[in-house]
Design an enzyme around this catalytic site. Structure first.
Site, PDB file in Angstrom:
ATOM      1  N   ASP A   1      -6.649  -9.032 -60.774  1.00  0.00           N
ATOM      2  CA  ASP A   1      -6.887  -8.920 -59.332  1.00  0.00           C
ATOM      3  C   ASP A   1      -5.848  -8.032 -58.641  1.00  0.00           C
ATOM      4  O   ASP A   1      -6.022  -7.664 -57.485  1.00  0.00           O
ATOM      5  CB  ASP A   1      -6.765 -10.313 -58.684  1.00  0.00           C
ATOM      6  CG  ASP A   1      -8.108 -10.917 -58.356  1.00  0.00           C
ATOM      7  OD1 ASP A   1      -9.060 -10.151 -58.128  1.00  0.00           O
ATOM      8  OD2 ASP A   1      -8.190 -12.151 -58.315  1.00  0.00           O
TER       9      ASP A   1
ATOM     10  N   GLN B   1      -9.615 -17.711 -59.004  1.00  0.00           N
ATOM     11  CA  GLN B   1     -10.563 -17.495 -57.906  1.00  0.00           C
ATOM     12  C   GLN B   1     -10.004 -18.102 -56.617  1.00  0.00           C
ATOM     13  O   GLN B   1      -9.525 -19.234 -56.603  1.00  0.00           O
ATOM     14  CB  GLN B   1     -11.922 -18.130 -58.273  1.00  0.00           C
ATOM     15  CG  GLN B   1     -13.039 -17.873 -57.275  1.00  0.00           C
ATOM     16  CD  GLN B   1     -13.448 -16.405 -57.174  1.00  0.00           C
ATOM     17  OE1 GLN B   1     -13.292 -15.631 -58.112  1.00  0.00           O
ATOM     18  NE2 GLN B   1     -13.957 -16.024 -56.019  1.00  0.00           N
TER      19      GLN B   1
ATOM     20  N   LYS C   1     -19.362 -12.595 -61.941  1.00  0.00           N
ATOM     21  CA  LYS C   1     -18.294 -11.968 -62.738  1.00  0.00           C
ATOM     22  C   LYS C   1     -18.563 -12.194 -64.233  1.00  0.00           C
ATOM     23  O   LYS C   1     -18.421 -11.275 -65.048  1.00  0.00           O
ATOM     24  CB  LYS C   1     -16.919 -12.541 -62.344  1.00  0.00           C
ATOM     25  CG  LYS C   1     -16.463 -12.082 -60.964  1.00  0.00           C
ATOM     26  CD  LYS C   1     -15.239 -12.810 -60.424  1.00  0.00           C
ATOM     27  CE  LYS C   1     -14.974 -12.367 -58.983  1.00  0.00           C
ATOM     28  NZ  LYS C   1     -13.832 -13.022 -58.342  1.00  0.00           N
TER      29      LYS C   1
HETATM   30  N1  GUN Z   1     -12.377 -14.658 -53.538  1.00  0.00           N
HETATM   31  C1  GUN Z   1     -13.116 -13.739 -52.875  1.00  0.00           C
HETATM   32  N2  GUN Z   1     -12.902 -12.503 -53.380  1.00  0.00           N
HETATM   33  C2  GUN Z   1     -12.014 -12.641 -54.377  1.00  0.00           C
HETATM   34  C3  GUN Z   1     -11.397 -11.706 -55.287  1.00  0.00           C
HETATM   35  O1  GUN Z   1     -11.628 -10.493 -55.273  1.00  0.00           O
HETATM   36  N3  GUN Z   1     -10.527 -12.260 -56.173  1.00  0.00           N
HETATM   37  C4  GUN Z   1     -10.243 -13.587 -56.192  1.00  0.00           C
HETATM   38  N4  GUN Z   1      -9.366 -14.015 -57.094  1.00  0.00           N
HETATM   39  N5  GUN Z   1     -10.791 -14.458 -55.385  1.00  0.00           N
HETATM   40  C5  GUN Z   1     -11.674 -13.993 -54.478  1.00  0.00           C
END
Ligand code: GUN
Length: 279
Positions: free
Chosen positions: A117, A94, A50
């Protein structure tokens, strides 16, 4: 065979190029802050990718880490500080969080205008209510790939396998908006094949290698494989690609299908958050 493949890398590249141009026009630095708790190795890899993607399109990126014994209060204070910081465009916590933390409580502290998100109750409600909202990145990526491959959704029978907040549930609203007929299956569904054999489009997001084989799919159907399963020496999806590829009309590969779209839509959502805050 290549014309059957829905190429997520290519689709991502086009979206990211357009986004880069858009970001250049914005007269403010955009900034994404990711909060990561504990030592989960997969989370470290995801957060690194990311950060790299943000840098590539010109978004500032900050990762804040906490030990896995962090309290809810400490996380809440940090999120409130970021909510009030005008330099911060987007906030992402996350997942997964450690068991002693109430995930929904923490996610709902995030200002919905900074919720990249789309996981706050406000953004989920707006999506279900057909209001403008931030859409969870992977679910948005599935729709992007269907559109990129010129797949019409109107009146199609779409079967989603998996009922997660990140993928299955938001896809219900997104597909209904496109006038598809939507069925949602999960681990307690009886006779999964009875659903999948009638599906024009199957979206599989359960994290179960080789769940779907050629006996479970209709001739000329379209398969979107959201699964990312790490086996000893390779990564595979939820669909047995080699088994179904000759029977279906189009299919996403793993890797190189839905995967790249998730990070791309995170970048899209940072820009959307900026626009939400401006208006
Ligand atoms: N863990 C796995 N995929 C994601 C996601 O798309 N967003 C977040 N915040 N955590 C994750």
């Amino acid at each position: 065979m290549n014309e059957k493949i829905i190429n997520g890398k290519e689709c991502s590249k086009i979206i990211r190029q357009n986004l880069k141009e858009r970001i250049k026009e914005i007269d403010k630095n955009l900034k994404l802050v990711v909060i990561r708790v504990g030592n989960d190795e997969a989370s470290k890899i995801y957060v690194n990718s990311k950060g790299k993607a943000c840098t590539e399109v010109g978004i500032d990126f900050l990762e804040i880490t906490f030990r896995d014994d962090v309290s809810e209060e400490v996380l809440i204070d940090k999120i409130n500080e970021l909510n009030n910081d005008e330099e911060v465009t987007g906030i992402l916590v996350q997942l997964p969080l450690p068991n002693h933390i109430n995930t929904n409580k923490i996610l709902n502290i995030i200002d919905y205008k900074k919720d990249v998100d789309g996981l706050t109750t406000t953004n989920i409600g707006k999506l279900n209510n057909s209001e403008v909202s931030i859409i969870p990145c992977t679910a948005a990526g599935v729709i992007d790939l269907l559109k990129f491959s010129n797949t019409s959704l109107e009146s199609k029978n779409v079967v989603i396998i998996g009922r997660s907040n990140l993928v299955g549930k938001p896809l219900i609203s997104l597909l209904l908006k496109e006038n598809a007929s939507v069925s949602i299956c999960h681990s307690k569904t009886k006779n999964l094949s009875e659903y999948t054999k009638n599906a024009d489009i199957i979206i599989c997001a359960v994290g179960h290698p080789n769940l779907i084989n050629k006996d479970m799919v209709k001739e000329n159907s379209i398969i979107i494989d959201v699964g990312i399963n790490r086996l000893d020496d390779h990564i595979c999806g939820d669909v047995n690609f080699d088994d179904v590829v000759n029977k279906v009309a189009k299919i996403t590969p793993v890797p190189g299908g839905v995967g790249p779209m998730t990070v791309t839509n995170l970048l899209v959502n940072v820009v959307k958050c900026y626009e939400f805050q401006k208006n």
